[in-house]
Write a protein that holds these residues in place. Sequence first.
Motif, PDB file in Angstrom:
ATOM      1  N   PRO A 106     -23.571  -3.056  13.783  1.00 50.35           N
ATOM      2  CA  PRO A 106     -24.631  -3.218  14.860  1.00 50.35           C
ATOM      3  C   PRO A 106     -24.949  -1.838  15.222  1.00 50.35           C
ATOM      4  O   PRO A 106     -26.067  -1.499  15.831  1.00 50.35           O
ATOM      5  CB  PRO A 106     -23.828  -3.887  16.098  1.00 50.35           C
ATOM      6  CG  PRO A 106     -22.268  -3.833  15.641  1.00 50.35           C
ATOM      7  CD  PRO A 106     -22.184  -3.668  14.281  1.00 50.35           C
ATOM      8  N   VAL A 107     -24.103  -0.630  15.207  1.00 51.73           N
ATOM      9  CA  VAL A 107     -24.447   0.590  15.841  1.00 51.73           C
ATOM     10  C   VAL A 107     -25.485   1.147  14.783  1.00 51.73           C
ATOM     11  O   VAL A 107     -26.518   1.586  15.322  1.00 51.73           O
ATOM     12  CB  VAL A 107     -23.094   1.482  15.505  1.00 51.73           C
ATOM     13  CG1 VAL A 107     -23.856   2.914  15.861  1.00 51.73           C
ATOM     14  CG2 VAL A 107     -22.190   0.971  16.358  1.00 51.73           C
ATOM     15  N   ALA A 108     -25.479   0.658  13.409  1.00 56.75           N
ATOM     16  CA  ALA A 108     -26.791   1.287  12.698  1.00 56.75           C
ATOM     17  C   ALA A 108     -27.916   0.351  12.515  1.00 56.75           C
ATOM     18  O   ALA A 108     -28.704   0.577  11.955  1.00 56.75           O
ATOM     19  CB  ALA A 108     -26.203   1.445  11.229  1.00 56.75           C
ATOM     20  N   GLY A 109     -27.912  -0.924  13.303  1.00 56.25           N
ATOM     21  CA  GLY A 109     -28.780  -1.799  13.134  1.00 56.25           C
ATOM     22  C   GLY A 109     -30.229  -1.388  13.521  1.00 56.25           C
ATOM     23  O   GLY A 109     -31.192  -1.853  12.723  1.00 56.25           O
ATOM     24  N   ALA A 110     -30.353  -0.844  14.589  1.00 53.92           N
ATOM     25  CA  ALA A 110     -31.705  -0.654  14.975  1.00 53.92           C
ATOM     26  C   ALA A 110     -32.330   0.537  13.714  1.00 53.92           C
ATOM     27  O   ALA A 110     -33.470   0.459  13.647  1.00 53.92           O
ATOM     28  CB  ALA A 110     -31.579   0.344  16.325  1.00 53.92           C
ATOM     29  N   ASP A 111     -31.478   1.301  13.425  1.00 55.84           N
ATOM     30  CA  ASP A 111     -32.048   2.374  12.489  1.00 55.84           C
ATOM     31  C   ASP A 111     -32.380   1.381  11.234  1.00 55.84           C
ATOM     32  O   ASP A 111     -33.407   2.020  10.342  1.00 55.84           O
ATOM     33  CB  ASP A 111     -30.955   3.483  11.869  1.00 55.84           C
ATOM     34  CG  ASP A 111     -30.876   4.507  13.024  1.00 55.84           C
ATOM     35  OD1 ASP A 111     -31.696   4.386  13.969  1.00 55.84           O
ATOM     36  OD2 ASP A 111     -29.841   5.009  13.335  1.00 55.84           O
ATOM     37  N   LEU A 112     -31.539   0.527  10.557  1.00 58.63           N
ATOM     38  CA  LEU A 112     -31.782  -0.288   9.582  1.00 58.63           C
ATOM     39  C   LEU A 112     -32.958  -1.066   9.546  1.00 58.63           C
ATOM     40  O   LEU A 112     -33.777  -1.053   8.847  1.00 58.63           O
ATOM     41  CB  LEU A 112     -30.590  -1.081   9.187  1.00 58.63           C
ATOM     42  CG  LEU A 112     -29.290  -0.381   8.469  1.00 58.63           C
ATOM     43  CD1 LEU A 112     -28.258  -1.478   8.617  1.00 58.63           C
ATOM     44  CD2 LEU A 112     -29.549   0.138   7.130  1.00 58.63           C
ATOM     45  N   LEU A 113     -32.985  -1.655  10.899  1.00 58.73           N
ATOM     46  CA  LEU A 113     -34.328  -2.401  10.897  1.00 58.73           C
ATOM     47  C   LEU A 113     -35.725  -1.324  10.910  1.00 58.73           C
ATOM     48  O   LEU A 113     -36.743  -1.836  10.406  1.00 58.73           O
ATOM     49  CB  LEU A 113     -34.326  -3.052  12.624  1.00 58.73           C
ATOM     50  CG  LEU A 113     -35.471  -3.814  12.995  1.00 58.73           C
ATOM     51  CD1 LEU A 113     -35.586  -4.949  12.109  1.00 58.73           C
ATOM     52  CD2 LEU A 113     -35.282  -4.510  14.378  1.00 58.73           C
ATOM     53  N   ALA A 114     -35.775  -0.334  11.677  1.00 62.29           N
ATOM     54  CA  ALA A 114     -36.779   0.584  11.483  1.00 62.29           C
ATOM     55  C   ALA A 114     -37.194   0.957  10.212  1.00 62.29           C
ATOM     56  O   ALA A 114     -38.335   0.918   9.741  1.00 62.29           O
ATOM     57  CB  ALA A 114     -36.546   1.765  12.384  1.00 62.29           C
ATOM     58  N   THR A 115     -36.181   1.020   9.435  1.00 61.83           N
ATOM     59  CA  THR A 115     -36.342   1.404   7.867  1.00 61.83           C
ATOM     60  C   THR A 115     -36.872   0.483   7.173  1.00 61.83           C
ATOM     61  O   THR A 115     -37.911   0.599   6.138  1.00 61.83           O
ATOM     62  CB  THR A 115     -34.844   2.006   7.262  1.00 61.83           C
ATOM     63  OG1 THR A 115     -34.448   3.359   7.908  1.00 61.83           O
ATOM     64  CG2 THR A 115     -35.062   2.316   5.848  1.00 61.83           C
ATOM     65  N   ALA A 116     -36.461  -0.763   7.351  1.00 64.75           N
ATOM     66  CA  ALA A 116     -36.703  -2.092   6.609  1.00 64.75           C
ATOM     67  C   ALA A 116     -38.434  -2.202   7.101  1.00 64.75           C
ATOM     68  O   ALA A 116     -39.374  -2.476   6.167  1.00 64.75           O
ATOM     69  CB  ALA A 116     -36.189  -3.174   6.942  1.00 64.75           C
ATOM     70  N   VAL A 117     -38.760  -2.178   8.446  1.00 67.11           N
ATOM     71  CA  VAL A 117     -40.255  -2.240   8.778  1.00 67.11           C
ATOM     72  C   VAL A 117     -40.979  -1.343   8.386  1.00 67.11           C
ATOM     73  O   VAL A 117     -42.243  -1.458   7.564  1.00 67.11           O
ATOM     74  CB  VAL A 117     -40.371  -2.084  10.271  1.00 67.11           C
ATOM     75  CG1 VAL A 117     -41.666  -2.073  10.735  1.00 67.11           C
ATOM     76  CG2 VAL A 117     -39.411  -3.381  10.736  1.00 67.11           C
ATOM     77  N   SER A 118     -40.589   0.039   8.140  1.00 71.21           N
ATOM     78  CA  SER A 118     -41.291   1.308   7.420  1.00 71.21           C
ATOM     79  C   SER A 118     -41.566   0.891   5.792  1.00 71.21           C
ATOM     80  O   SER A 118     -42.689   1.256   5.557  1.00 71.21           O
ATOM     81  CB  SER A 118     -40.660   2.573   7.777  1.00 71.21           C
ATOM     82  OG  SER A 118     -41.253   3.480   6.778  1.00 71.21           O
TER      83      SER A 118
END
Length: 223
Positions: A106-118
């Motif tokens: 979950p710590v990296a979750g936000a970054d992974l979500l942003a990367t996927a959306v991009s």
Amino acid sequence: MESIQPGTSESAHPTAAPLLGEPLPVELMNTIWADRDGVHDELTHPEGLAAWLRGVGPRLSAAEGLSLAQLPDPSADELRRFRRLRDALRHLAAVTTGDERGTRDPVAGADLLATAVSAVNEACAYAPSWSSLEWTGAGGPTRTDVTNGTPAARILSRVAEEGVRLFTGPGRARLRACQGPRCVLYFVRSHPRREWCSADCGNRARVARHYRRHRGAGEAAKA
């Protein structure tokens, strides 16, 4: 610039990846699948991507169809872009369905979500298309989709665009991660009673439940 022409009939299933009649973004997610021999990935080489493109090609509409019979092997860059979009869609599907198999810490979750959306947005804009009007005296007005991308690039953007609509539309609430034994596929629930990506997966799940139930009864009798 390339004009998109109506497609021709292709082999029913030229790709090793499962084609279950799901929306194209889900079909792309499912180029990673598993069986008793382990996890498989159709997009490890350009030939696999070419086979998958031939498999989904006939599903494009007449206006957006692609003749893929003579499609050359996609380039290494196109393969990389399809893998990036596929991995992004799988992450978004995992987040949507709460599938812990497809999410990370979950710590990296936000970054992974942003990367996927991009990645999805980048794919949408990779080969934009627009309408071209043709008007003949005998046939009248007709519309053709025109794009400045290769056939593979056109499909990439089409799948990404449908992915945006899937995650922002009613299909998002029906998206499911199959919980069948060893299965890593996703599907859009087409019926309230549908639990599995396919009948085969449902059969395996029922056999596994039957085995666990009888094993538990046997152990209880020995106690």
